[in-house]
Write an enzyme that holds these catalytic residues in place. Structure first.
Site, mmCIF file in Angstrom:
data_model
loop_
_atom_site.group_PDB
_atom_site.id
_atom_site.type_symbol
_atom_site.label_atom_id
_atom_site.label_comp_id
_atom_site.label_asym_id
_atom_site.label_seq_id
_atom_site.Cartn_x
_atom_site.Cartn_y
_atom_site.Cartn_z
ATOM 1 N N ASP A 156 28.940 17.889 -8.245
ATOM 2 C CA ASP A 156 28.870 17.622 -9.692
ATOM 3 C C ASP A 156 27.735 18.414 -10.322
ATOM 4 O OD1 ASP A 156 30.938 15.918 -9.402
ATOM 5 O OD2 ASP A 156 29.893 14.083 -9.971
ATOM 6 N N THR A 180 32.596 12.028 -15.809
ATOM 7 C CA THR A 180 33.927 11.460 -15.544
ATOM 8 C C THR A 180 33.968 9.971 -15.877
ATOM 9 O OG1 THR A 180 33.242 11.187 -13.261
ATOM 10 C CG2 THR A 180 34.536 13.117 -13.765
ATOM 11 N N THR A 181 32.858 9.264 -15.630
ATOM 12 C CA THR A 181 32.816 7.835 -15.971
ATOM 13 C C THR A 181 32.680 7.672 -17.481
ATOM 14 O OG1 THR A 181 31.700 7.461 -13.867
ATOM 15 C CG2 THR A 181 31.692 5.648 -15.427
ATOM 16 N N ASP A 194 31.198 7.742 -8.376
ATOM 17 C CA ASP A 194 31.763 8.862 -9.137
ATOM 18 C C ASP A 194 33.089 8.418 -9.752
ATOM 19 O OD1 ASP A 194 32.064 11.610 -9.960
ATOM 20 O OD2 ASP A 194 33.583 11.796 -8.412
#
Length: 535
Positions: free
Chosen positions: A393, A100-101, A67
């Protein structure tokens, strides 16, 4: 005078540092690109994991995760531009829960392209203007390509299932994604459109396998009732308290009580007991059969509650108490003088249940119908922690999609779609801005390239095939990660939330823009410590 003019004038304090122009820009680029390179191997369904180890010997806990937000939160960075990327990843996690990545990698790719343009002597403001125009057309293309099934419940549920499968496909839960997709969609649909996940509690119990995890339509509390108290209560009337139930000592720091005989000590103890008995009496006047306290309950008041047939639960942590108040419809009370003004919590049944080796209290028939608990099982604590992050998530993305029902196709198809319209804009734009717009399109193309590289596929072949498909108007085509070929994402059901994709695009371009404008980095001088008592 001439001699004086040659001496550099010191404006900043001693030990303060300054980097100017190219040096400042280069250090910003290097820091941001290093962060992007660090986490790009975790991108996509075949991304790799990272082990994060604490440097503190007292807390030798390790985390295994892919994550982006968790990785960036855990590493200490000193470079100011790198801190900006860490921040956008955190904001993406707070706002939409996923991507997020992607947001960090896209910002990093934009900066890589910008670095090449700056070295060609193109002014940063020209690059920023080009990036802004490219962002606008990319956003419009995303909006146009989105699909909205908000008014068709069956199709919308299928969309939610597909989004859950796609989100969980890049996490540890990927081998059980069908099971967890159904579990998360059921949990989110119970919220009836709310984006607050407070009513969904996740409990991690080591043992069993991930596939043994399940959704419980009630509320679970990891506590036990006191000794000799009822283990099962129907039609519960619950008082939720935040009060000290230890023996009421004289709580003045450093106070002493001087007595002239042991009998006086016994009298003091008796007075304390009487005081506690009176307090318990005031609590029982609320006509309750369950008392849940945030603080400890000592043996004597516990015995008094048991004598009255009341289930007393101690040390329910603050989050547990807050959630209980929300779920049962009660109030958290600290004083007990006015029973008629207190709103009690209610539920149909409280009973003790065993899950694995742990005993928990199960609240069923609570007034807040949205309340439910996800019980996660897994072999080790690290697996459970990563499963919780993955599920969180998915729940965040689904709750946001229920609010904004538009969806878009994944698998690199939306990035390629945006890159296609951006390159068309570049062809129509005169002047140097066109070079910046073209660079923006190349950065977008890097996302499907990295996803394919992480899976060990031939990225240049796949991306060129994908570009050709989009040029022919096959807008739903992306990379099929199971077979390593391009395919129609609509048929494969690879769906993502429009809100997530839009947030990735806007946050990454804004962060890249911000770092690009920097031409001076000033570090303040460290504060000098003054002696405590100057003599």
């Amino acid at each position: 005078m001439a001699g004086m003019a040659l001496n550099p004038i010191q404006i900043l304090k001693q030990q303060a540092e300054e980097e100017r122009g190219e040096t400042a820009r280069l250090s910003s680029f290097v820091g941001a690109i290093a962060i992007g390179d660090l986490i790009k191997s975790t991108l996509g369904p075949k991304g790799m994991d990272k082990i994060l180890q604490s440097s503190n010997p007292a807390h030798e806990n390790i985390q295994v995760t892919n994550d982006g937000a968790t990785i960036l939160k855990s590493i200490g960075v000193d470079n100011p531009a790198a801190k900006v990327l860490v921040e956008i990843s955190k904001v993406q996690d707070d706002e939409v829960g996923d991507g997020t990545t992607s947001v960090t990698v896209l910002a990093c790719e934009l900066l890589k392209e910008a670095e090449k343009l700056v070295s060609q002597k193109i002014h940063p403001q020209t690059i920023v203007a080009g990036f802004r125009r490219a962002t606008d057309v990319a956003r419009a293309a995303l909006q146009d390509a989105s699909i909205d099934h908000g008014n068709e419940p069956d199709k919308f549920r299928e969309d939610l299932m597909n989004i859950a499968r796609t989100t969980l496909g890049s996490k540890i839960l990927t081998q059980y994604k069908e099971h967890f997709s159904k579990l998360s969609v059921d949990a989110v649909l119970r919220l009836k459109g709310s984006t607050s996940l407070d009513a969904i509690k996740i409990i991690k119990i080591p043992g069993g396998g991930l596939v043994d995890s399940y959704l419980d339509e009630g509320f679970l509390l990891q506590k036990k009732p006191g000794v000799n108290q009822p283990k099962r209560i129907e039609n519960a009337r619950i008082l939720i308290g935040n009060t000290s139930m230890d023996a009421d000592k004289i709580k003045v720091f450093g106070s002493r009580v001087r007595v002239d005989s042991v009998a006086k000590v016994a009298e003091l103890e008796l007075a304390e007991k009487e005081k506690m008995k009176e307090k318990v009496g005031r609590i029982l006047k609320h006509n309750i059969n369950v008392f849940i306290n945030r603080q400890l309950i000592y043996n004597y008041p516990e015995q008094l509650f048991a004598d009255a047939g009341v289930m007393a639960i101690e040390h329910a942590d603050f989050e547990g108490v807050e959630r209980l108040a929300l779920v049962t419809g009660g109030e958290i009370v600290s004083t007990f003088g006015n029973p008629e003004l207190v709103k009690l919590g209610r539920c149909d049944l409280i009973e003790e249940v065993m899950i694995g080796e742990e005993k928990l209290l199960h609240f069923s028939g609570v007034p807040l119908g949205e309340a439910c608990t996800v019980i996660l099982r897994g072999a080790t604590q690290q697996i459970l922690d990563e499963a919780e992050r993955s599920l969180h998530d998915a729940l965040c993305v689904l709750s946001q999609t229920v609010k904004e029902t538009k969806t878009i196709f994944g698998g690199g198809s939306s990035e390629m779609l945006m890159a296609h319209v951006v390159s068309q804009l570049a062809q129509k734009t005169p002047g140097k801005e066109a070079i910046a717009i073209e660079a923006f399109g190349r950065a977008l193309t890097q996302l499907p390239t990295i996803i394919a590289d992480n899976a060990g596929y031939d990225s240049s072949q796949l991306v060129s095939e994908l570009r050709a498909a989009h040029a022919e108007g096959k807008k739903t085509y992306g990379i099929d990660m199971e077979t390593g070929e391009i395919g129609d994402m609509q048929q494969l059901g690879i769906t993502e939330s429009l809100k997530v994709k839009r947030a990735v695009l806007l946050s990454a371009s804004e962060a890249a823009e911000m770092i690009l404008r920097v031409d001076d980095v000033i570090k303040a001088a460290p504060r000098q410590r003054q002696p405590d008592h100057p003599h």
